[in-house]
Design a protein around this motif. Structure first.
Motif, PDB file in Angstrom:
ATOM      1  N   GLU A  45       0.909  -1.230   0.090  1.00  0.00           N
ATOM      2  CA  GLU A  45       0.181  -0.151  -0.020  1.00  0.00           C
ATOM      3  C   GLU A  45       0.861   1.101   0.009  1.00  0.00           C
ATOM      4  O   GLU A  45       1.843   1.322   0.653  1.00  0.00           O
ATOM      5  N   VAL A  46       0.305   2.131  -0.699  1.00  0.00           N
ATOM      6  CA  VAL A  46       1.073   3.464  -0.624  1.00  0.00           C
ATOM      7  C   VAL A  46       0.285   4.620  -0.445  1.00  0.00           C
ATOM      8  O   VAL A  46      -0.881   4.621  -1.031  1.00  0.00           O
ATOM      9  N   TYR A  47       0.658   5.546   0.481  1.00  0.00           N
ATOM     10  CA  TYR A  47      -0.127   6.691   0.733  1.00  0.00           C
ATOM     11  C   TYR A  47       0.636   8.100   0.464  1.00  0.00           C
ATOM     12  O   TYR A  47       1.919   7.846   0.542  1.00  0.00           O
ATOM     13  N   THR A  48      -0.078   9.268   0.409  1.00  0.00           N
ATOM     14  CA  THR A  48       0.620  10.253   0.138  1.00  0.00           C
ATOM     15  C   THR A  48       0.177  11.295   1.040  1.00  0.00           C
ATOM     16  O   THR A  48      -0.775  11.660   1.299  1.00  0.00           O
ATOM     17  N   ALA A  49       1.121  12.501   1.099  1.00  0.00           N
ATOM     18  CA  ALA A  49       0.844  13.487   2.034  1.00  0.00           C
ATOM     19  C   ALA A  49       1.863  14.678   1.729  1.00  0.00           C
ATOM     20  O   ALA A  49       2.688  14.580   1.064  1.00  0.00           O
ATOM     21  N   THR A  50       1.264  15.771   1.884  1.00  0.00           N
ATOM     22  CA  THR A  50       1.938  16.903   1.958  1.00  0.00           C
ATOM     23  C   THR A  50       2.399  17.722   3.324  1.00  0.00           C
ATOM     24  O   THR A  50       1.325  17.935   3.973  1.00  0.00           O
ATOM     25  N   PHE A  51       3.582  17.706   3.482  1.00  0.00           N
ATOM     26  CA  PHE A  51       3.878  18.277   4.889  1.00  0.00           C
ATOM     27  C   PHE A  51       4.160  19.877   4.727  1.00  0.00           C
ATOM     28  O   PHE A  51       4.985  19.937   3.817  1.00  0.00           O
ATOM     29  N   PHE A  52       3.603  20.610   5.445  1.00  0.00           N
ATOM     30  CA  PHE A  52       3.685  21.843   5.621  1.00  0.00           C
ATOM     31  C   PHE A  52       4.170  22.549   6.970  1.00  0.00           C
ATOM     32  O   PHE A  52       3.851  21.829   7.892  1.00  0.00           O
ATOM     33  N   THR A  53       5.119  23.595   7.027  1.00  0.00           N
ATOM     34  CA  THR A  53       5.196  24.274   8.125  1.00  0.00           C
ATOM     35  C   THR A  53       4.279  25.299   8.438  1.00  0.00           C
ATOM     36  O   THR A  53       3.413  25.901   7.649  1.00  0.00           O
ATOM     37  N   LEU A  54       4.013  25.587   9.704  1.00  0.00           N
ATOM     38  CA  LEU A  54       3.046  26.725  10.132  1.00  0.00           C
ATOM     39  C   LEU A  54       3.463  27.959   9.418  1.00  0.00           C
ATOM     40  O   LEU A  54       2.568  28.800   8.703  1.00  0.00           O
ATOM     41  N   GLU A  55       4.687  28.286   9.230  1.00  0.00           N
ATOM     42  CA  GLU A  55       5.250  29.557   8.710  1.00  0.00           C
ATOM     43  C   GLU A  55       5.073  29.417   7.147  1.00  0.00           C
ATOM     44  O   GLU A  55       4.655  30.500   6.667  1.00  0.00           O
ATOM     45  N   ASN A  56       4.939  28.505   6.612  1.00  0.00           N
ATOM     46  CA  ASN A  56       4.706  28.296   5.322  1.00  0.00           C
ATOM     47  C   ASN A  56       3.100  28.597   4.872  1.00  0.00           C
ATOM     48  O   ASN A  56       2.800  29.424   3.976  1.00  0.00           O
ATOM     49  N   ILE A  57       2.374  27.982   5.753  1.00  0.00           N
ATOM     50  CA  ILE A  57       0.788  28.443   5.678  1.00  0.00           C
ATOM     51  C   ILE A  57       0.804  29.696   5.959  1.00  0.00           C
ATOM     52  O   ILE A  57      -0.186  30.542   5.004  1.00  0.00           O
ATOM     53  N   LYS A  58       1.277  30.332   7.010  1.00  0.00           N
ATOM     54  CA  LYS A  58       1.109  31.675   7.126  1.00  0.00           C
ATOM     55  C   LYS A  58       1.625  32.602   6.059  1.00  0.00           C
ATOM     56  O   LYS A  58       0.992  33.462   5.758  1.00  0.00           O
ATOM     57  N   ASN A  59       2.775  32.245   5.411  1.00  0.00           N
ATOM     58  CA  ASN A  59       3.211  33.082   4.026  1.00  0.00           C
ATOM     59  C   ASN A  59       2.287  32.861   3.001  1.00  0.00           C
ATOM     60  O   ASN A  59       2.035  33.964   2.135  1.00  0.00           O
ATOM     61  N   ASP A  95      -1.827  35.106  -0.870  1.00  0.00           N
ATOM     62  CA  ASP A  95      -3.111  35.046  -1.120  1.00  0.00           C
ATOM     63  C   ASP A  95      -4.005  36.299  -0.842  1.00  0.00           C
ATOM     64  O   ASP A  95      -4.889  36.687  -1.942  1.00  0.00           O
ATOM     65  N   LYS A  96      -3.833  37.017   0.224  1.00  0.00           N
ATOM     66  CA  LYS A  96      -4.365  38.236   0.515  1.00  0.00           C
ATOM     67  C   LYS A  96      -4.066  39.286  -0.704  1.00  0.00           C
ATOM     68  O   LYS A  96      -4.854  40.125  -1.098  1.00  0.00           O
ATOM     69  N   LYS A  97      -2.910  39.287  -1.006  1.00  0.00           N
ATOM     70  CA  LYS A  97      -2.355  40.331  -2.003  1.00  0.00           C
ATOM     71  C   LYS A  97      -2.781  39.719  -3.427  1.00  0.00           C
ATOM     72  O   LYS A  97      -3.201  40.721  -4.223  1.00  0.00           O
ATOM     73  N   SER A  98      -2.776  38.475  -3.560  1.00  0.00           N
ATOM     74  CA  SER A  98      -3.062  37.915  -5.054  1.00  0.00           C
ATOM     75  C   SER A  98      -4.869  37.931  -5.264  1.00  0.00           C
ATOM     76  O   SER A  98      -5.127  37.687  -6.477  1.00  0.00           O
ATOM     77  N   GLY A  99      -5.573  37.673  -4.226  1.00  0.00           N
ATOM     78  CA  GLY A  99      -6.935  37.482  -4.191  1.00  0.00           C
ATOM     79  C   GLY A  99      -7.218  36.094  -4.426  1.00  0.00           C
ATOM     80  O   GLY A  99      -8.659  35.779  -4.360  1.00  0.00           O
ATOM     81  N   GLU A 100      -6.322  35.228  -4.179  1.00  0.00           N
ATOM     82  CA  GLU A 100      -6.874  33.631  -4.240  1.00  0.00           C
ATOM     83  C   GLU A 100      -7.241  33.476  -3.034  1.00  0.00           C
ATOM     84  O   GLU A 100      -7.116  34.291  -1.693  1.00  0.00           O
ATOM     85  N   SER A 101      -8.070  32.256  -2.687  1.00  0.00           N
ATOM     86  CA  SER A 101      -8.709  31.843  -1.374  1.00  0.00           C
ATOM     87  C   SER A 101      -9.322  32.961  -0.789  1.00  0.00           C
ATOM     88  O   SER A 101      -9.283  33.164   0.395  1.00  0.00           O
ATOM     89  N   ALA A 102     -10.228  33.455  -1.603  1.00  0.00           N
ATOM     90  CA  ALA A 102     -11.217  34.758  -1.112  1.00  0.00           C
ATOM     91  C   ALA A 102     -10.381  35.580  -0.360  1.00  0.00           C
ATOM     92  O   ALA A 102     -10.408  36.025   0.664  1.00  0.00           O
ATOM     93  N   ASN A 103      -9.326  36.157  -1.137  1.00  0.00           N
ATOM     94  CA  ASN A 103      -8.505  37.185  -0.416  1.00  0.00           C
ATOM     95  C   ASN A 103      -7.703  36.762   0.732  1.00  0.00           C
ATOM     96  O   ASN A 103      -7.427  37.434   1.626  1.00  0.00           O
ATOM     97  N   GLY A 104      -7.319  35.357   0.706  1.00  0.00           N
ATOM     98  CA  GLY A 104      -6.386  34.793   1.808  1.00  0.00           C
ATOM     99  C   GLY A 104      -7.251  34.433   3.166  1.00  0.00           C
ATOM    100  O   GLY A 104      -6.619  34.452   4.072  1.00  0.00           O
ATOM    101  N   ILE A 105      -8.458  34.380   3.263  1.00  0.00           N
ATOM    102  CA  ILE A 105      -9.126  34.240   4.377  1.00  0.00           C
ATOM    103  C   ILE A 105      -9.137  32.888   4.869  1.00  0.00           C
ATOM    104  O   ILE A 105      -9.658  32.525   5.902  1.00  0.00           O
TER     105      ILE A 105
END
Length: 99
Positions: A31-45, A50-60
Motif C-alpha cells: 500500500e502507498v499513501y501520500t501527504a504534503t508536509f507544511f510548516t506553520l510559517e509556510n501556511i502563514k506566508n 493570497d491576500k495580495k493576489s486575491g486567491e482563496s477569497a483574498n487569503g481568508i
C-alpha cells in the motif's frame, strides 16, 4: 510494521522552517499513501500571498488535501510522523491511499 518513505523532490533544497514537501509512505504490504508536509510559517506566508493576489477569497482560508502540519521539515520528522500515524491507526484518514 516496516515501511519506507519516498520524498518527492529534494528535501535539501527547501526551507525547513518555511516550506512544504510531498512525501509517500510505502507499507510492506504494498500500500502507498501520500501527504504534503507544511510548516506553520509556510501556511502563514501562503495566506499572506493570497491576500495580495486575491486567491482563496483574498487569503481568508487555506486548505490542502492530505495536509500534515509540522514545526520544521526534516526527513526524520516525516519518518516519525508516518510511524506515529501507522501506530495510531490514523494513516487512512490523514493521507490518501494511492496504491
Amino acid at each position: 510494521m516496516n515501511f519506507e518513505i519516498n520524498i518527492i523532490g529534494s528535501i535539501d533544497h527547501i526551507d525547513k522552517v518555511n516550506g512544504n514537501i510531498d512525501a509517500e509512505l510505502i507499507l510492506e504490504n504494498g500500500e502507498v499513501y501520500t501527504a504534503t508536509f507544511f510548516t506553520l510559517e509556510n501556511i502563514k506566508n501562503i495566506m499572506q500571498k493570497d491576500k495580495k493576489s486575491g486567491e482563496s477569497a483574498n487569503g481568508i482560508y487555506f486548505c490542502a488535501s492530505d495536509m500534515i502540519i509540522v514545526d520544521i521539515i526534516t526527513e526524520k520528522i516525516i519518518y516519525d510522523t508516518f510511524k506515529d500515524l501507522i501506530e495510531s491507526n490514523d494513516i487512512s484518514w490523514a493521507c490518501t491511499k494511492i496504491k
